[in-house]
Design a protein around this motif. Structure first.
Motif, short mmCIF file in Angstrom:
data_model
loop_
_atom_site.label_atom_id
_atom_site.label_comp_id
_atom_site.label_asym_id
_atom_site.label_seq_id
_atom_site.Cartn_x
_atom_site.Cartn_y
_atom_site.Cartn_z
N GLU A 1 34.93 -44.00 39.86
CA GLU A 1 35.68 -43.24 40.87
C GLU A 1 36.97 -43.92 41.30
O GLU A 1 37.96 -43.27 41.59
N ASN A 2 36.91 -45.22 41.35
CA ASN A 2 38.10 -45.92 41.83
C ASN A 2 39.05 -46.28 40.70
O ASN A 2 39.81 -47.21 40.79
N GLU A 3 38.95 -45.54 39.65
CA GLU A 3 39.81 -45.85 38.50
C GLU A 3 40.61 -44.63 38.07
O GLU A 3 40.21 -43.50 38.27
N GLU A 4 41.73 -44.93 37.46
CA GLU A 4 42.56 -43.85 36.92
C GLU A 4 42.75 -44.07 35.44
O GLU A 4 42.55 -45.16 34.93
N VAL A 5 43.23 -43.02 34.81
CA VAL A 5 43.36 -43.08 33.36
C VAL A 5 44.81 -42.92 32.96
O VAL A 5 45.52 -42.09 33.52
N ILE A 6 45.26 -43.74 32.05
CA ILE A 6 46.56 -43.49 31.41
C ILE A 6 46.24 -43.18 29.96
O ILE A 6 45.86 -44.06 29.20
N SER A 7 46.36 -41.94 29.60
CA SER A 7 46.03 -41.58 28.21
C SER A 7 47.07 -42.14 27.27
O SER A 7 48.24 -42.24 27.61
N LEU A 8 46.61 -42.46 26.09
CA LEU A 8 47.54 -42.93 25.07
C LEU A 8 47.80 -41.80 24.09
O LEU A 8 46.98 -40.91 23.91
N SER A 9 48.93 -41.89 23.49
CA SER A 9 49.33 -40.86 22.55
C SER A 9 48.48 -40.93 21.30
O SER A 9 48.14 -41.99 20.80
N LYS A 10 48.11 -39.77 20.78
CA LYS A 10 47.26 -39.75 19.59
C LYS A 10 48.08 -39.73 18.32
O LYS A 10 47.64 -40.13 17.26
N LYS A 11 49.24 -39.14 18.45
CA LYS A 11 50.03 -39.00 17.23
C LYS A 11 51.25 -39.88 17.35
O LYS A 11 51.94 -39.87 18.36
N VAL B 1 49.97 -54.65 31.69
CA VAL B 1 50.14 -53.98 30.40
C VAL B 1 51.54 -54.29 29.89
O VAL B 1 52.52 -54.04 30.58
N TYR B 2 51.61 -54.87 28.74
CA TYR B 2 52.90 -55.26 28.18
C TYR B 2 53.21 -54.34 27.01
O TYR B 2 52.34 -53.99 26.23
N VAL B 3 54.46 -53.98 26.93
CA VAL B 3 54.85 -53.06 25.86
C VAL B 3 55.64 -53.84 24.82
O VAL B 3 56.56 -54.58 25.16
N CYS B 4 55.24 -53.71 23.58
CA CYS B 4 56.09 -54.30 22.55
C CYS B 4 56.74 -53.18 21.76
O CYS B 4 56.14 -52.12 21.56
N SER B 5 57.95 -53.40 21.39
CA SER B 5 58.72 -52.32 20.79
C SER B 5 58.50 -52.26 19.29
O SER B 5 57.92 -53.16 18.70
N GLY B 6 58.97 -51.20 18.71
CA GLY B 6 58.99 -51.13 17.25
C GLY B 6 60.18 -51.91 16.73
O GLY B 6 60.87 -52.59 17.48
N PRO B 7 60.43 -51.79 15.45
CA PRO B 7 61.54 -52.53 14.84
C PRO B 7 62.90 -52.08 15.40
O PRO B 7 63.06 -50.94 15.81
N ASP B 8 63.85 -52.98 15.39
CA ASP B 8 65.21 -52.63 15.76
C ASP B 8 66.04 -52.46 14.50
O ASP B 8 65.55 -52.66 13.41
N PHE C 1 46.86 -56.58 28.35
CA PHE C 1 46.94 -55.52 27.35
C PHE C 1 48.35 -55.47 26.79
O PHE C 1 49.31 -55.47 27.54
N ILE C 2 48.42 -55.46 25.50
CA ILE C 2 49.73 -55.30 24.87
C ILE C 2 49.69 -54.00 24.08
O ILE C 2 48.80 -53.82 23.24
N VAL C 3 50.58 -53.13 24.38
CA VAL C 3 50.57 -51.83 23.73
C VAL C 3 51.89 -51.64 23.00
O VAL C 3 52.95 -51.95 23.54
N GLU C 4 51.82 -51.14 21.82
CA GLU C 4 53.05 -50.84 21.13
C GLU C 4 53.62 -49.55 21.68
O GLU C 4 52.86 -48.62 22.03
N ASP C 5 54.90 -49.49 21.73
CA ASP C 5 55.59 -48.33 22.30
C ASP C 5 55.10 -47.01 21.72
O ASP C 5 54.94 -46.04 22.42
N SER C 6 54.81 -46.98 20.44
CA SER C 6 54.47 -45.71 19.79
C SER C 6 53.17 -45.13 20.31
O SER C 6 52.89 -43.96 20.13
N TYR C 7 52.34 -45.94 20.96
CA TYR C 7 51.07 -45.43 21.48
C TYR C 7 51.20 -44.84 22.88
O TYR C 7 50.26 -44.25 23.39
N LEU C 8 52.35 -45.03 23.50
CA LEU C 8 52.50 -44.53 24.85
C LEU C 8 52.77 -43.03 24.82
O LEU C 8 53.52 -42.55 23.97
N SER C 9 52.15 -42.33 25.74
CA SER C 9 52.28 -40.89 25.72
C SER C 9 53.63 -40.48 26.31
O SER C 9 54.31 -41.27 26.95
N GLU C 10 53.94 -39.22 26.12
CA GLU C 10 55.25 -38.74 26.57
C GLU C 10 55.42 -38.87 28.08
O GLU C 10 56.52 -39.11 28.57
N SER C 11 54.34 -38.70 28.80
CA SER C 11 54.48 -38.75 30.26
C SER C 11 54.91 -40.14 30.73
O SER C 11 55.61 -40.27 31.73
#
Lengths: 630, 203
Positions: free
Chosen positions: A57-67, A544-551, A404-414
């Protein structure tokens, strides 16, 4: 990976079935599946929401992008003879392996699955078992039937004698008669497919500056032992419609036949000045506010020298690079010269995609767990503290961690609504000749093609020969890269047309004959998420740390810097990727492996399974999701 | 690692399902001990043992999987430039034998064509729990053109033999290659490892 090295427990989860995300390399058939995957626009339907009951109950969800939406505008073209292409299989693709022992038969039945999409295949074969079960008594039971290959198409099984099978599989189709001696260099599409595993085609095309951050890191961390490198052999320039070799080292300059004596002296003088330009501010300070190109014009250099320096050595823009930036770039180039050879660049054998894998290997050696084909549904955030506590994976299993380290491509549009991405335009060609033929056909070349219209980006062309282990014999793999202004094809096709012959054999006119023929080509745009400020992502918890894709840059400095920054933010007191103990110096206790330095206090603690266990958010647990580099 | 202290250097790579005893094999061979109750492999990259065969010093660099086999997530680079592969299964575990074709596929995909593959059935000390008969394994290895051996890392049966035989075969292979001086595609390992190169400067 650096986390594991300093004794953190790391779990790496990736929905793809290959390593490295957008940094990966593929065999030819693997690339074809990748293309198909990215051309399909269909979204994956959201199946069960069972996992939601795991959220308290005391938690929220940040969905990750599937595609993965980082790749757009994929267009591929084939220029080779396609006669028998339809029924060609890659070498070694025998229908099925005979299974010995009756009971073994069912076990491998799933192997012949023709197509296993690399991304988001939910891996139905896996029992809904939790991953940590696999560490128990029957480790592999949950893994049965998983297709572990990167290239799943057409390669259902092993053939006995590998070397010979190349020839053998030719029997199954009308073998193209051109293989005979009259036209030894003609490669057909079917040959490319058959020799597909000889290709290691990079999604990003980069070179390593031999004094760049990546080389330093590779050597320091000893990750370099996992890879081998080749020196880029020459720097090319494109001027007045012709490809020329750029002399850049002292020896090159003196041996050059294209430069006059006066030019040689001018060039040497200028390059020597660049090496310690800081010592001579009087020489350039009047031009600090002008562009590097303008500065060069004042330096008594001939137009061809100016061109070489601007485009091929400094590799900077004619219109918006300042004098100082240009001097810095030139100096960096010169400093890298000669460390490993005659050019400042190194290329990893088997492609750039090896590099992330090497770091993953180091991570695994120090206890990191890798799960490919394993996607994550969401991040679980504690409402009170605002910190991320856990993730929920596609089995509906909760995995807790502190970081948590998340690659940018997994982050959802929101999450990314306020983020403005740049794009990279890429093209990959398979050609039959080098853009500049010389006595040696094994050359690794880098060529900068200046923009046609001023203000547009220059195109970086890297041509790889077969000894880099990225393409089959008698072909060249050509990578084109530039920051996008339009779609990749619109950005790059003009350059491709200038350098290559895109026509089929019959329609080729004489003028085109000298140019290398393109046998196969693909264009695509890749998202450039580098340089995105973390604050522009909406509502991400601080752990939550975001790592980017290639430059789009040629070197790898950006990724290394980023990895180090993230690491320092998480563990300010730890050293980033310290050198590992010498394997010969590791001291073994009874049944416990204790490297000489600290970091591994007790083998029970470093046992990786504890990091995946629900609720075990030990102090040092780091869940790492698809950190591509390092 | 100076060039003088050995005549040959070979990279041997172990693969096979988790828990079949790969690490035990290596440690039995390199250190002569059998670690009881070992968990998953951590912290070990590769081990080195120099052996002498017919008066020649052969340095064997034996690579372990670093636990990446548990989720079938072995990096391709692991296979690159390996001179020999030891494909291991557990004779008391049918499953580990059934997975062999999958491993062979990986080998075919990523390893060099010239790699020598040895099939090893480990844990023969647990003969009463045997699930995979010697004959089945022998047939399988023959069909796949592999050399086959059963070992016990615990009792040290055949472990020495496994590595020494392999070393012999690698030496003769290496000799042939230098004789033939094959002009075909460049071999893996031709590239240079960056850390061993010396530096020199422009100017």
């Amino acid at each position: 990976a650096a986390c594991a090295r300093s004794g953190q427990r790391v779990l790496h989860v990736d929905s793809r079935n290959y390593y490295g995300g957008n940094w990966a390399s593929f065999s030819f058939s693997g690339l074809l599946s990748w293309i198909k995957e990215n051309q399909q626009k269909t979204d994956i339907n959201d199946e069960c929401e069972d996992w939601r009951k795991l959220i308290l109950e005391n938690e929220e969800v940040i969905s990750l992008s599937k595609k993965d939406k980082t790749i757009q505008h994929v267009e591929d073209f084939c220029f080779g003879d396609q006669d028998s292409a339809e029924d060609v299989e890659e070498a070694g693709a025998l229908p099925k392996l005979p299974v010995f022992g009756a009971s073994g038969a069912e076990g491998v039945a799933q192997e012949s699955e023709k197509e296993c999409p690399p991304v988001e295949s939910a891996v139905p074969e896996v029992e809904s078992a939790e991953p940590e079960k696999a560490t128990g008594t029957e480790p592999a039971s949950a893994m049965e039937g998983n297709d572990t290959e990167i290239t799943s198409e057409n390669e259902s099984s092993h053939s006995a004698a590998l070397g010979e099978s190349t020839l053998e599989s030719g029997k199954t189709e009308a073998a193209p008669s051109e293989i005979s001696a009259q036209e030894p260099k003609k490669i057909t599409y079917s040959q490319i497919v058959r020799e597909g595993r000889r290709f290691n085609i990079d999604l990003v095309s980069k070179l390593l500056y031999s004094r760049g951050l990546l080389i330093d890191l590779l050597i320091k961390s000893n990750v370099s032992r996992y890879a081998e490198f080749k020196n880029a052999t020459r720097i090319l320039a494109f001027r007045e419609g012709k490809v020329e070799q750029v002399p850049c080292s002292r020896a090159d300059v003196f041996n050059s036949r294209q430069l006059t004596m006066v030019e040689k002296r001018m060039l040497m003088k200028f390059l020597t000045f660049c090496l310690d330009y800081e010592q001579h501010p009087d020489e350039y300070q009047d031009y600090e506010n002008s562009t590097f190109a303008q500065f060069l014009r004042t330096r008594k250099l001939t137009p061809s020298l100016q061109h070489f320096i601007l485009h091929s050595i400094a590799m900077v823009s004619e219109t918006d690079c300042s004098t100082l930036e240009g001097l810095q770039a030139t100096k960096k180039f010169l400093q890298c010269l000669g460390r490993y050879g005659n050019t400042p660049f190194l290329f990893p054998l088997y492609g750039q995609g090896e590099i992330p894998q090497c770091f993953c290997r180091m991570c695994a050696v120090f206890g990191g767990i890798y799960c490919l084909r394993h996607s994550v549904q969401c991040l679980v955030v504690d409402k009170e503290s605002g910190r991320c506590k856990a993730i929920v994976d596609h089995f509906g299993q909760r995995i807790s961690a502190n970081y948590f380290i998340v690659e940018d491509s997994y982050l959802s549009e929101s999450v990314c609504t306020n983020v403005c991405y740049r794009q990279i335009s890429r093209a990959v060609l398979i050609t039959d000749q080098s853009v500049l033929n010389t006595d040696s056909e094994q050359q690794v070349s880098i060529l900068t093609v200046p923009p046609v219209d001023l203000g547009k980006p220059a195109v970086c062309v890297i041509e790889l020969c077969s000894s880099t282990m990225t393409c089959m014999k008698d072909t060249y793999l050509v990578h084109l890269t530039c920051p996008s202004t339009k779609t990749a094809r619109e950005d790059l096709e003009p350059v491709v047309q200038k350098l290559f012959n895109l026509n089929t054999e019959k329609e080729t006119n004489n003028e085109e004959l000298e140019k290398p023929r393109v046998l196969w080509a693909v264009y695509f745009n890749m998202r450039d998420s580098s340089g995105v400020d973390k604050n522009s992502y909406d509502g991400l918890p601080s752990n939550v740390y975001v790592c980017s894709g290639p430059d789009s840059a040629l070197g790898n400095d950006c990724a290394v810097k980023q990895a180090e920054t993230i690491f320092q933010e998480m563990f300010p007191t730890e050293e980033f990727c310290p050198p590992p103990p010498n394997p010969e110096d590791i001291i073994y206790d009874e049944d416990e492996i204790v490297p000489e330095e600290s970091g591994f206090s007790n083998s029970a603690e470093t046992k990786p399974e504890s990091s995946t266990e629900e609720g075990s958010s030990g102090d040092s647990t780091a869940v790492k999701k698809e950190d591509n580099e390092e | 690692m100076s060039m003088e202290d050995y005549d040959f250097l070979f990279k041997i790579v172990l693969i096979g399902n988790a828990g079949v005893g790969k690490t035990c094999l290596v440690r039995r061979f390199t250190q002569g001990l059998f670690p009881p109750g070992q968990g998953a492999t951590i912290g070990v990259d590769f081990m080195i043992k120099t052996v002498e065969i017919n008066g020649e010093k052969v340095k064997l660099q034996i690579w372990d999987t670093a636990g990446q086999e548990r989720f079938r997530s072995i990096t391709q680079s692991y296979y690159r430039s390996a001179n020999a592969l030891i494909l291991t299964y557990d004779i008391t575990c049918e499953e580990s034998f059934r997975c062999l074709p999958e491993w062979l596929r990986e080998i075919e995909q990523y390893a060099s064509n010239k790699v020598i593959t040895v099939l090893v059935g480990n844990k023969i000390d647990l003969a009463d729990k045997r699930e995979v008969s010697q004959q089945r394994a022998a047939e399988f290895s023959e069909a796949q053109d592999m050399y086959y051996l059963e070992t016990s890392a615990k009792e040290s049966d055949n472990v020495e033999k496994l590595f020494l035989d392999l070393a012999c075969r690698l030496i003769s292979e290496a000799r042939q290659n230098t004789l033939v001086n094959n002009v075909s595609s460049p071999l893996p390992g031709e590239g240079k490892s960056i850390s061993y190169l010396t530096c020199c400067n422009f100017n």
